[in-house]
Scaffold this active site. Structure first.
Site, mmCIF file in Angstrom:
data_model
loop_
_atom_site.group_PDB
_atom_site.id
_atom_site.type_symbol
_atom_site.label_atom_id
_atom_site.label_comp_id
_atom_site.label_asym_id
_atom_site.label_seq_id
_atom_site.Cartn_x
_atom_site.Cartn_y
_atom_site.Cartn_z
ATOM 1 N N SER A 8 39.232 49.427 76.341
ATOM 2 C CA SER A 8 37.877 49.398 75.804
ATOM 3 C C SER A 8 37.915 48.676 74.464
ATOM 4 O O SER A 8 38.983 48.566 73.842
ATOM 5 C CB SER A 8 37.414 50.851 75.574
ATOM 6 N N TYR B 248 38.678 59.699 72.808
ATOM 7 C CA TYR B 248 38.503 58.451 73.579
ATOM 8 C C TYR B 248 39.197 57.297 72.863
ATOM 9 O O TYR B 248 39.951 56.526 73.473
ATOM 10 C CB TYR B 248 37.000 58.173 73.732
#
Ligand code: NAD
Length: 274
Positions: free
Chosen positions: A156, A169
């Site tokens: 990401s 995350y």
């Protein structure tokens, strides 16, 4: 002609010369886009992920119809590391040795560090990072023996930069980039490549939940929340699409990408250029 015509292929249990791809978390969103693109390029697919069985059946029928690929589904819960081993074993049994592993399954949980529940931290790390490690570990011996393998880790923009309230995350995605580099170094002479794709915002169920939460907490419409979400981070002001990421996965799986390993490919509309 398939995208990987010049790279080594092996016979599947049906005797055809097709690649076998295992894509974790491919029952929706980015993973499904990758599965669709790989199937269209000539791979048989182990479609993995959770979800409503009738919707998964529909997705499988659609993919088969569109591409003629063999599609097999596995619903192992990757919050347990052993599930990744079971998933690889089942894929191998049903489709043959795995040529392409895409570690894509992932979840999000949003809270400030001091309020972040430890069980949520453990869950995010288990699904986003530990399962990728376990799946990689279990496909490597056969990829090494056959001197061919493609491992793609879907990280990401949050693998490169942070946002507040996403500690688990962001840590998991930074960790996934570290795992990508180590795997690349350890396999650099084995005909195997390991690369990461770092998407910015992609409109999937994972992000729709965040838009909904933003709209509710600020008392604004979904359209306003979407504009704010893109406005804060993504200069292109548009979502990257699962199809675009799928096409990149096909390229990274092709012989043209044989010289790329340990690379981090950003597809983020300019997010991390700022
Ligand atoms: P999604 O929610 O649409 O898909 C997630 C997939 O993971 C689903 O198939 C789901 O079944 C599977 N999954 C979730 N928990 C699981 C578990 N416990 N065991 C097994 N499978 C599980 O989300 P998405 O946006 O398509 O995300 C896919 C990947 O892309 C994730 O790793 C995510 O971090 C990453 N990513 C997404 C975006 C974005 O904007 N959507 C941006 C950058 C990176």
């Amino acid at each position: 002609m398939t995208a990987w015509q010049n790279s080594s292929t092996h016979s599947s249990p049906t005797g055809s010369q097709r690649k076998v791809a295992l894509v974790t978390g491919s029952t929706s969103g980015i993973g499904l886009g990758i599965a669709r693109a790989l199937a269209a390029a000539g791979a048989d697919i182990y479609l993995h992920g959770l979800g409503d069985p009738s919707s998964i059946k529909e997705v499988i029928a659609q993919l088969k119809g569109e591409t003629g690929a063999r599609i097999v589904h596995g619903g192992q819960d990757l919050s347990r590391a052993e599930a990744a081993l079971e998933m690889v074993a089942d894929a191998r049994e049903q489709l043959g040795e795995i040529d392409i592993l895409v570690n894509n399954a992932g979840i999000q949980h949003v809270a400030p560090v001091e309020d972040f529940p430890i069980e949520k931290w453990n869950m995010v790390l288990a699904i986003n990072l530990t399962s990728a490690f376990a799946a990689t570990q279990s496909v490597l011996p056969s990829m090494k023996a056959r001197r061919f393998g493609r491992i793609l880790n879907i990280a990401s923009a949050h693998g490169l930069v942070a946002s507040a309230h996403k500690s688990a995350y962001v840590a998991s995605k930074h960790g996934l980039l570290g795992l990508t580099k180590v795997t690349a170094l350890e396999t650099a002479r084995d005909g195997i490549t390991c690369n990461a794709i770092c998407p910015g915002w992609v409109k999937t169920p994972l992000v729709e939940k965040q838009i909904q939460a933003k709209a509710e907490s600020l008392g604004i419409s979904i359209n306003e929340a979407t504009a704010q979400l893109l406005g804060e981070k993504q200069p292109s002001q548009r979502f990257v699409t699962p199809d675009e990421i799928g096409q990149m996965a096909v390229f990274l799986s092709s012989s043209a990408a044989s010289g790329m390993t340990g690379s981090i490919v950003s597809m983020d509309g300019g997010w991390t250029a700022q």
